[in-house]
Design a protein around this motif. Structure first.
Motif, PDB file in Angstrom:
ATOM      1  N   UNK A 163       0.835  -1.209   0.000  1.00  0.00           N
ATOM      2  CA  UNK A 163       0.000   0.000   0.000  1.00  0.00           C
ATOM      3  C   UNK A 163       0.864   1.251   0.000  1.00  0.00           C
ATOM      4  N   UNK A 164       1.981   1.166   0.721  1.00  0.00           N
ATOM      5  CA  UNK A 164       2.830   2.347   0.869  1.00  0.00           C
ATOM      6  C   UNK A 164       3.718   2.590  -0.349  1.00  0.00           C
ATOM      7  N   UNK A 165       4.479   1.554  -0.742  1.00  0.00           N
ATOM      8  CA  UNK A 165       5.485   1.792  -1.774  1.00  0.00           C
ATOM      9  C   UNK A 165       5.029   1.452  -3.194  1.00  0.00           C
ATOM     10  N   UNK A 166       4.109   0.483  -3.342  1.00  0.00           N
ATOM     11  CA  UNK A 166       3.655   0.156  -4.695  1.00  0.00           C
ATOM     12  C   UNK A 166       2.524   1.085  -5.094  1.00  0.00           C
ATOM     13  N   UNK A 167       1.661   1.426  -4.129  1.00  0.00           N
ATOM     14  CA  UNK A 167       0.455   2.186  -4.483  1.00  0.00           C
ATOM     15  C   UNK A 167       0.467   3.629  -3.987  1.00  0.00           C
ATOM     16  N   UNK A 168       1.393   3.949  -3.066  1.00  0.00           N
ATOM     17  CA  UNK A 168       1.380   5.294  -2.462  1.00  0.00           C
ATOM     18  C   UNK A 168       0.005   5.621  -1.887  1.00  0.00           C
ATOM     19  N   UNK A 169      -0.674   4.620  -1.373  1.00  0.00           N
ATOM     20  CA  UNK A 169      -2.057   4.818  -0.937  1.00  0.00           C
ATOM     21  C   UNK A 169      -2.109   5.016   0.583  1.00  0.00           C
ATOM     22  N   UNK A 170      -2.240   6.296   0.962  1.00  0.00           N
ATOM     23  CA  UNK A 170      -2.162   6.662   2.378  1.00  0.00           C
ATOM     24  C   UNK A 170      -3.308   6.023   3.188  1.00  0.00           C
ATOM     25  N   UNK A 171      -4.535   6.056   2.635  1.00  0.00           N
ATOM     26  CA  UNK A 171      -5.698   5.527   3.355  1.00  0.00           C
ATOM     27  C   UNK A 171      -5.514   4.045   3.688  1.00  0.00           C
ATOM     28  N   UNK A 172      -5.160   3.298   2.643  1.00  0.00           N
ATOM     29  CA  UNK A 172      -4.988   1.855   2.813  1.00  0.00           C
ATOM     30  C   UNK A 172      -3.836   1.556   3.768  1.00  0.00           C
ATOM     31  N   UNK A 216       5.374 -11.485  -9.600  1.00  0.00           N
ATOM     32  CA  UNK A 216       5.532 -10.039  -9.518  1.00  0.00           C
ATOM     33  C   UNK A 216       5.126  -9.528  -8.133  1.00  0.00           C
ATOM     34  N   UNK A 217       5.280  -8.225  -7.947  1.00  0.00           N
ATOM     35  CA  UNK A 217       5.006  -7.632  -6.628  1.00  0.00           C
ATOM     36  C   UNK A 217       3.536  -7.797  -6.245  1.00  0.00           C
ATOM     37  N   UNK A 218       2.667  -7.768  -7.266  1.00  0.00           N
ATOM     38  CA  UNK A 218       1.233  -7.944  -7.011  1.00  0.00           C
ATOM     39  C   UNK A 218       0.983  -9.314  -6.357  1.00  0.00           C
ATOM     40  N   UNK A 219       1.619 -10.352  -6.899  1.00  0.00           N
ATOM     41  CA  UNK A 219       1.463 -11.707  -6.355  1.00  0.00           C
ATOM     42  C   UNK A 219       1.939 -11.786  -4.903  1.00  0.00           C
ATOM     43  N   UNK A 220       2.994 -11.048  -4.599  1.00  0.00           N
ATOM     44  CA  UNK A 220       3.530 -11.050  -3.229  1.00  0.00           C
ATOM     45  C   UNK A 220       2.458 -10.527  -2.273  1.00  0.00           C
ATOM     46  N   UNK A 221       1.836  -9.409  -2.651  1.00  0.00           N
ATOM     47  CA  UNK A 221       0.821  -8.803  -1.778  1.00  0.00           C
ATOM     48  C   UNK A 221      -0.428  -9.685  -1.694  1.00  0.00           C
ATOM     49  N   UNK A 222      -0.800 -10.304  -2.801  1.00  0.00           N
ATOM     50  CA  UNK A 222      -1.988 -11.172  -2.806  1.00  0.00           C
ATOM     51  C   UNK A 222      -1.772 -12.376  -1.882  1.00  0.00           C
ATOM     52  N   UNK A 227     -12.442  -9.959   9.804  1.00  0.00           N
ATOM     53  CA  UNK A 227     -13.387  -9.278   8.900  1.00  0.00           C
ATOM     54  C   UNK A 227     -12.752  -8.027   8.287  1.00  0.00           C
ATOM     55  N   UNK A 228     -12.046  -7.250   9.151  1.00  0.00           N
ATOM     56  CA  UNK A 228     -11.372  -6.064   8.613  1.00  0.00           C
ATOM     57  C   UNK A 228     -10.331  -6.474   7.568  1.00  0.00           C
ATOM     58  N   UNK A 229      -9.684  -7.596   7.856  1.00  0.00           N
ATOM     59  CA  UNK A 229      -8.658  -8.104   6.938  1.00  0.00           C
ATOM     60  C   UNK A 229      -9.228  -8.427   5.562  1.00  0.00           C
ATOM     61  N   UNK A 230     -10.440  -9.013   5.549  1.00  0.00           N
ATOM     62  CA  UNK A 230     -11.057  -9.332   4.243  1.00  0.00           C
ATOM     63  C   UNK A 230     -11.251  -8.065   3.416  1.00  0.00           C
ATOM     64  N   UNK A 231     -11.745  -7.005   4.086  1.00  0.00           N
ATOM     65  CA  UNK A 231     -12.011  -5.759   3.369  1.00  0.00           C
ATOM     66  C   UNK A 231     -10.705  -5.130   2.861  1.00  0.00           C
ATOM     67  N   UNK A 232      -9.706  -5.120   3.748  1.00  0.00           N
ATOM     68  CA  UNK A 232      -8.420  -4.524   3.358  1.00  0.00           C
ATOM     69  C   UNK A 232      -7.781  -5.332   2.221  1.00  0.00           C
ATOM     70  N   UNK A 233      -7.861  -6.648   2.336  1.00  0.00           N
ATOM     71  CA  UNK A 233      -7.293  -7.518   1.291  1.00  0.00           C
ATOM     72  C   UNK A 233      -7.960  -7.233  -0.049  1.00  0.00           C
ATOM     73  N   UNK A 234      -9.302  -7.104   0.001  1.00  0.00           N
ATOM     74  CA  UNK A 234     -10.040  -6.842  -1.233  1.00  0.00           C
ATOM     75  C   UNK A 234      -9.645  -5.473  -1.825  1.00  0.00           C
ATOM     76  N   UNK A 235      -9.587  -4.450  -0.973  1.00  0.00           N
ATOM     77  CA  UNK A 235      -9.218  -3.108  -1.472  1.00  0.00           C
ATOM     78  C   UNK A 235      -7.814  -3.121  -2.058  1.00  0.00           C
ATOM     79  N   UNK A 236      -6.910  -3.816  -1.365  1.00  0.00           N
ATOM     80  CA  UNK A 236      -5.520  -3.858  -1.838  1.00  0.00           C
ATOM     81  C   UNK A 236      -5.429  -4.577  -3.185  1.00  0.00           C
ATOM     82  N   UNK A 237      -6.106  -5.725  -3.277  1.00  0.00           N
ATOM     83  CA  UNK A 237      -6.035  -6.493  -4.527  1.00  0.00           C
ATOM     84  C   UNK A 237      -6.655  -5.729  -5.695  1.00  0.00           C
ATOM     85  N   UNK A 238      -7.776  -5.051  -5.413  1.00  0.00           N
ATOM     86  CA  UNK A 238      -8.409  -4.269  -6.480  1.00  0.00           C
ATOM     87  C   UNK A 238      -7.481  -3.132  -6.903  1.00  0.00           C
TER      88      UNK A 238
END
Ligand SMILES: Cc1ncc(COP(=O)(O)OP(=O)(O)O)c(N)n1
Ligand SMILES: Cc1ncsc1CCOP(=O)(O)O
Ligand SMILES: [Mg+2]
Length: 356
Positions: free
Chosen positions: A26-35, A80-86, A122-133
């Motif tokens: 979330x931080x280095x691949x996406x620069x996504x502060x919220x996530x 790839x990096x996406x697979x690592x996060x998934x 439950x929070x993890x499911x939501x975060x995982x989904x947001x990250x993967x999307x």
């Protein structure tokens, strides 16, 4: 009870590690502060929950753990990096579930832990989904040099020569931009042409985006579509294609970029940077907006409009942060390459901005 604590300790480590891996994405691949802050707060809440079980580490026996030498080949495969996060997201829910189930055996001492871990799962499911999307929408759009290829603009060479030379010069994305009203291809001929471009580009590991036409992008096997503020909405495209396609959106201010991001854009066009004859543009937002965009940082950006490899223009782009680590800024050009006698050299000159 000792074995249960050992299981919980091992899975607590997995949870911490998985959350770290996800947070780095979330931080280095996406620069996504919220996530990033959502994941960070999960890490802290998990630390608080697990601290309720005293002396967990005392049961640790890594050298005596028969599981450390049991592994599958797939554990070492990440393309790839996406697979690592998934993979980290999957590990997170598995480990939380294991703590939850075995925690039930701890009796009264484990009740609060089990409840807290269930909520975290439950929070993890939501975060995982947001990250993967977010990763599937934008992870592959970090280009440095995008060529907007328009056949009628290729004055000195065939489009094929321009394309191949530009790729040799360092173009890593090609946007097919054919405007019927300006003598460009349409209908069946457009689809056939796009297929040829895709074949050449994909053989060289270069991404292909189709301007305006999501239908054509799908038919020709392109990687995505680019839409402007007056074109079909990015949200409509996401409803239709999910994460299958990259979607680029033209922006001239942060409010437009923010909206594009909310609608699931993969990257934004950022401009116009300078005066251009390729498109009628009344307002030039310039490198000032590019700098704002780079600092905003939620999506990769392609600076566009009148870009040429002159010292002055490249310096202005560099000054706005292009080429800087973490800014995720590239450039998109049309005329300067399509109209050139030496398209490969022009591409290489533009690309030099990124070489230190
Ligand atoms: C990378 C990039 N940025 C902006 C544009 C312009 O898109 P749009 O405003 O839809 O104008 P047309 O290109 O369709 O004339 C772009 N194509 N690419
Ligand atoms: C399509 C477009 N959108 C904003 S500026 C522009 C034209 C880019 O072409 P050039 O690189 O020739 O200025
Ligand atoms: Mg358009």
């Amino acid at each position: 009870m000792m074995q249960v604590k050992r299981i919980i300790d091992a899975n607590a480590n997995r949870v911490r590690e998985a959350l770290r891996v996800m947070e780095e994405a979330a931080r280095f691949l996406l620069n996504n502060k919220d996530l990033c802050s959502q994941i960070k707060s999960m890490r802290h809440d998990f630390a608080a929950a697990i601290s309720q079980i005293p002396n967990l580490e005392s049961q640790r026996d890594t050298t005596g753990d028969v599981g450390t030498s049991v592994c599958t080949a797939r554990e070492y495969e990440r393309s790839n990096t996406k697979d690592v996060a998934i993979a980290a997201g999957k590990r997170l829910s598995e480990a939380l579930r294991a703590i939850e189930e075995y925690g039930k055996v701890l009796g009264p001492v484990g009740v609060d832990l089990v409840r807290a871990v269930e909520q975290l799962r439950y929070r993890g499911y939501t975060v995982e989904q947001s990250l993967n999307i977010a990763l599937s929408y934008s992870c592959d759009a970090d280009w440095q040099l995008c060529l907007l290829l328009t056949r009628v603009m290729c004055e000195h060479h065939t489009w094929e020569v321009v394309l191949k030379e530009a790729i040799k010069g360092g173009v890593d994305c090609v946007q097919i931009r054919e405007k019927e009203a300006e003598g460009g291809l349409s209908g069946r001929a457009l689809v056939m042409y796009c297929k040829e471009v895709v074949k050449i580009c994909h053989a060289a590991d270069v991404a292909v985006i189709v301007n305006d036409r999501a239908d054509v992008a799908m038919m020709c096997g392109a990687d995505g579509v680019h839409v402007g503020q007056q074109d079909v909405g990015c949200d409509e495209l996401r409803n239709l294609f999910g994460g299958q396609m990259l979607v680029g959106v033209s922006t001239s201010c942060i409010a437009e970029a923010e909206l594009a991001w909310e609608m699931g854009a993969s990257y934004c066009g950022v401009g116009p940077m300078f005066a251009t004859t390729t498109k009628d543009k009344k307002v030039i937002v310039g490198p000032k907006y590019l700098n704002e965009y780079g600092l905003w940082g939620k999506l990769p950006g392609l600076a566009i409009g009148g870009i040429e490899p002159s010292e002055e223009k490249l310096e202005a782009l560099r000054g706005a942060g292009m080429g800087e680590e973490g800014m995720r800024l590239g450039m998109a050009v049309s005329g300067v390459i399509c109209r050139s006698e030496k398209p490969g050299e022009v591409a290489a000159d533009l690309k030099s901005l990124f070489n230190g």
